[in-house]
Design an enzyme around this catalytic site. Sequence first.
Site, PDB file in Angstrom:
ATOM      1  N   SER A  84     -11.230  -4.923  -0.069  1.00 36.76           N
ATOM      2  CA  SER A  84     -11.977  -3.852   0.577  1.00 36.76           C
ATOM      3  C   SER A  84     -12.756  -3.081  -0.484  1.00 36.76           C
ATOM      4  O   SER A  84     -12.236  -2.803  -1.557  1.00 36.76           O
ATOM      5  CB  SER A  84     -10.988  -2.920   1.286  1.00 36.76           C
ATOM      6  OG  SER A  84     -11.614  -1.703   1.557  1.00 36.76           O
ATOM      7  N   GLY A  85     -13.999  -2.721  -0.165  1.00 38.29           N
ATOM      8  CA  GLY A  85     -14.847  -2.048  -1.144  1.00 38.29           C
ATOM      9  C   GLY A  85     -14.490  -0.589  -1.383  1.00 38.29           C
ATOM     10  O   GLY A  85     -14.609  -0.078  -2.498  1.00 38.29           O
ATOM     11  N   HIS A  86     -14.018   0.091  -0.317  1.00 37.02           N
ATOM     12  CA  HIS A  86     -13.890   1.545  -0.485  1.00 37.02           C
ATOM     13  C   HIS A  86     -12.628   1.969  -1.244  1.00 37.02           C
ATOM     14  O   HIS A  86     -12.407   3.146  -1.468  1.00 37.02           O
ATOM     15  CB  HIS A  86     -13.991   2.257   0.876  1.00 37.02           C
ATOM     16  CG  HIS A  86     -12.803   2.107   1.762  1.00 37.02           C
ATOM     17  ND1 HIS A  86     -11.858   3.087   1.906  1.00 37.02           N
ATOM     18  CD2 HIS A  86     -12.405   1.087   2.557  1.00 37.02           C
ATOM     19  CE1 HIS A  86     -10.940   2.692   2.759  1.00 37.02           C
ATOM     20  NE2 HIS A  86     -11.242   1.477   3.173  1.00 37.02           N
ATOM     21  N   GLN A 112      -5.149  -3.527  -2.114  1.00 36.38           N
ATOM     22  CA  GLN A 112      -4.670  -2.537  -3.096  1.00 36.38           C
ATOM     23  C   GLN A 112      -4.559  -3.136  -4.496  1.00 36.38           C
ATOM     24  O   GLN A 112      -4.153  -2.449  -5.434  1.00 36.38           O
ATOM     25  CB  GLN A 112      -3.299  -1.984  -2.673  1.00 36.38           C
ATOM     26  CG  GLN A 112      -3.309  -1.178  -1.384  1.00 36.38           C
ATOM     27  CD  GLN A 112      -4.069   0.139  -1.499  1.00 36.38           C
ATOM     28  OE1 GLN A 112      -4.511   0.555  -2.578  1.00 36.38           O
ATOM     29  NE2 GLN A 112      -4.242   0.818  -0.366  1.00 36.38           N
ATOM     30  N   CYS A 119      -3.015   4.656   6.837  1.00 32.19           N
ATOM     31  CA  CYS A 119      -3.247   3.786   7.984  1.00 32.19           C
ATOM     32  C   CYS A 119      -2.106   3.856   8.983  1.00 32.19           C
ATOM     33  O   CYS A 119      -2.319   3.792  10.166  1.00 32.19           O
ATOM     34  CB  CYS A 119      -3.432   2.348   7.538  1.00 32.19           C
ATOM     35  SG  CYS A 119      -4.918   2.154   6.579  1.00 32.19           S
ATOM     36  N   ASN A 131       0.789  -1.229   0.000  1.00 34.82           N
ATOM     37  CA  ASN A 131       0.000   0.000   0.000  1.00 34.82           C
ATOM     38  C   ASN A 131       0.821   1.279   0.000  1.00 34.82           C
ATOM     39  O   ASN A 131       0.323   2.333  -0.319  1.00 34.82           O
ATOM     40  CB  ASN A 131      -0.949   0.007   1.207  1.00 34.82           C
ATOM     41  CG  ASN A 131      -0.194  -0.046   2.519  1.00 34.82           C
ATOM     42  OD1 ASN A 131       0.776  -0.794   2.660  1.00 34.82           O
ATOM     43  ND2 ASN A 131      -0.604   0.739   3.483  1.00 34.82           N
ATOM     44  N   THR A 159     -26.120  -9.806  10.833  1.00 36.69           N
ATOM     45  CA  THR A 159     -26.955  -9.419   9.701  1.00 36.69           C
ATOM     46  C   THR A 159     -26.085  -8.765   8.636  1.00 36.69           C
ATOM     47  O   THR A 159     -25.313  -7.860   8.944  1.00 36.69           O
ATOM     48  CB  THR A 159     -28.049  -8.436  10.172  1.00 36.69           C
ATOM     49  OG1 THR A 159     -28.841  -9.102  11.140  1.00 36.69           O
ATOM     50  CG2 THR A 159     -28.914  -7.983   9.011  1.00 36.69           C
TER      51      THR A 159
END
Lengths: 391, 386
Positions: free
Chosen positions: B200-202, B180, B328, B150, B238
Amino acid sequence: MNYKAFLVKYAEIGVKGNNRHIFEKALRDRILQKLSPLGDYHVVREQGRIFIECPDGYDYEDTVEALKHTFGVWGFSPVVVIEQMDWENLVESVCEYVGQCYENKNFTFKIEAKRGDKQYPITSPEICSKLGEALLKRFLDLRVDVHNPEKRITLEVRKRAYIYSETIKGSGGMPIGTAGSAMLLLSGGIDSPVAGYQIAKRGVVLNAVYFHAPPYTSERAKQKVVDLAKQLSKYTDTIRLYIVNFTKIQMEIYETCPHEQLTILMRRFMMRIAQIFAEKENCLGLVTGESIGQVASQTMHSLFATNAVCTMPVYRPLIGLDKEEIVVAAKKIGTYETSILPYEDCCTIFVAKHPVTHPNLSSIEKSELLLDEHIKELITEAVESTELIII
Amino acid sequence: MEAYLDNAATTKVFSRAAQKMLQMMQKDYGNPSSLHKKGVEAEQQLKETREIIARSLKVLPKEIIFTSGGTEANNLAIIGTAMANRRAGNHIITSCFEHASVHQPFLYLKEQGFDVDFVSVDSNGHIDLNQLISLIRDDTILVSIVYVNNEIGAIQNIESLVHSVKSINKNIVFHTDAVQAYGKLKIFPNKEGIDLLSVSGHKIHGPKGSGFLYIREKSKIKPQILGGGQQEGIRSGTENVPAIVGLKEAVLEYFTDHEKKIMKLYECKQRLIEQLLQIEGVVVHAISSDVQTAPHIVSVGFEGISRSEVLLHMLEEQGVFVSSGSACSSNHPGISSSLMAISVDKKFLNSTLRFSFSLETTVEEIDYAVAVLKEVLPKARRFTRH
């Protein structure tokens, strides 16, 4: 325990002479101000104390927190209110109170009775002896000591009856607004919030100024100062926080003057600018978190050189404290956790490797002469572009 | 003008994803486990998402487990595999080049009694294959190697790493943190032999709080979140339907004309590097002509800067958003571990910025960023403590 009211005790106000009512009224107003966001409290002054009646469904913990944060409150007692005034019920209620309030009943006590309602058929001394008797009969571990009791249990008989015994310690000090106003030089460090607290505690309305140096200090450093001001404002009234962009002034000093004098010169300009805002807010003094010898800019020589530009009193409540003592105070008032967040506040980049510790005032003044008219423009620009945050 | 060049930290959510999410929160808000129609509809959305993601990786839909993001996927993969295979062995391997969400679970497992080895990387950020092979033991159960680093964008040749590992012991589980890499490269777990892969989606224009773990069929994983048994019991709770649907929309868009999109990222990268290298005292880390790095990450060192954060804020003042090290690890003051791992010259450890692109990055943004950089760099250098 079902407390429906609080009895507030104040110490220092009580000894004020003819001005006493001013302080009492201020304290009542401050308590009401702190409590009103929590609900519809009834706060009255009577017979040298303040009585708070809580609305139905009030939150006990929130109320206690609010009172703990009100200067002028020496202590306060949660009160059980009895509506049924017949004697049997009063006795039963006091027994119930003691039963619930104290898990361990191995202590000495004294009953204190106050009969506000003189029509009540039983006199104060009778109340004391009869109640004492009833308690001794009910709780076998209890002992009476009228001279030096461990617990004083009070029963007040008025239109209703009130029972209380425990006192929760308040912040002490004087109600905010009974002294003047002051301008706090707030940094992101540990000391200045404590200094602000100490001064506010004496009844002073607090405003603050922070010197921001983007891009050398980050947005987070500024946010940290805002957070500190928020924490302080739990004790004070609204804080008007001035955020001064100090970068250009710092750079001008950096480029023009000897580097080892930077901090002292910067502090002198900070004081000057703080005074501008202090005057604007009708403040009677500046407040700093300085303590003798803590860092190079806080030796007596440095303070002397910095103080020379001040025309109003500078209050330095931490001047004789050790760092350790300041840390203890910061933890107590709840600013420590924020203060130690690792964002650089006053740009270390501008700090000389070996700053002067014994600056000579005339040499500092000589260096300042190197800064020509341009610095005045920069100050004006900084003052004009200052952001005001109301906390 | 604004130039957001911190897309390795996070990306802007695609409009179509955001719109669909709003719909899922306010209109189709059913719980996928409910028996009624609203539940069935929500479940259908999950199913569709699994299929779309599976297609992007050429794997089976049932091999996709939704998580709250990359960190959870890495935790589940590493801790879940180690705990499930404990009887088979006690030795696990990772690199000294990983994101904290891989590194920390390994440290945790070490505390729990596992033997942990860290393989090092060369100056291009590539895993030392010989060292990796030499570290493998009879009781090795897991190897976890990041796909794309990253901070500097180094790409591992995962296929060859897997091949080497599995030729020694085919039972070793191979996990890769592809946070990444997914979308930026063409990745096919079956072809490459990857057992577990975190996404990761974002980072691909999906919402924060979305992500998944690819788990090869029949891999043993011990669940880390226990509860109502959703997602075959591997990840209870959920399902975050709005985020999952947002992820679906992002993947759909991202993988349409995928190759062209990757090319566009490389063009941005090329353009930035060319211009940067013309500036005095600027170096780009981990680039050499024969090694490909990720299309969206450029790690840049600046001579004469003592603290890259100041330069970062100077750029920010003019609307250019970049990162120092990786976002991060920037929360923890200290020196970038990836830069140390690739033995970058010490003078750059505190003076490196990361520029990273997304599908929405424009040429104008890149040119603007370079122009601002040229303007503020001399100022930053002048006011640096020497």
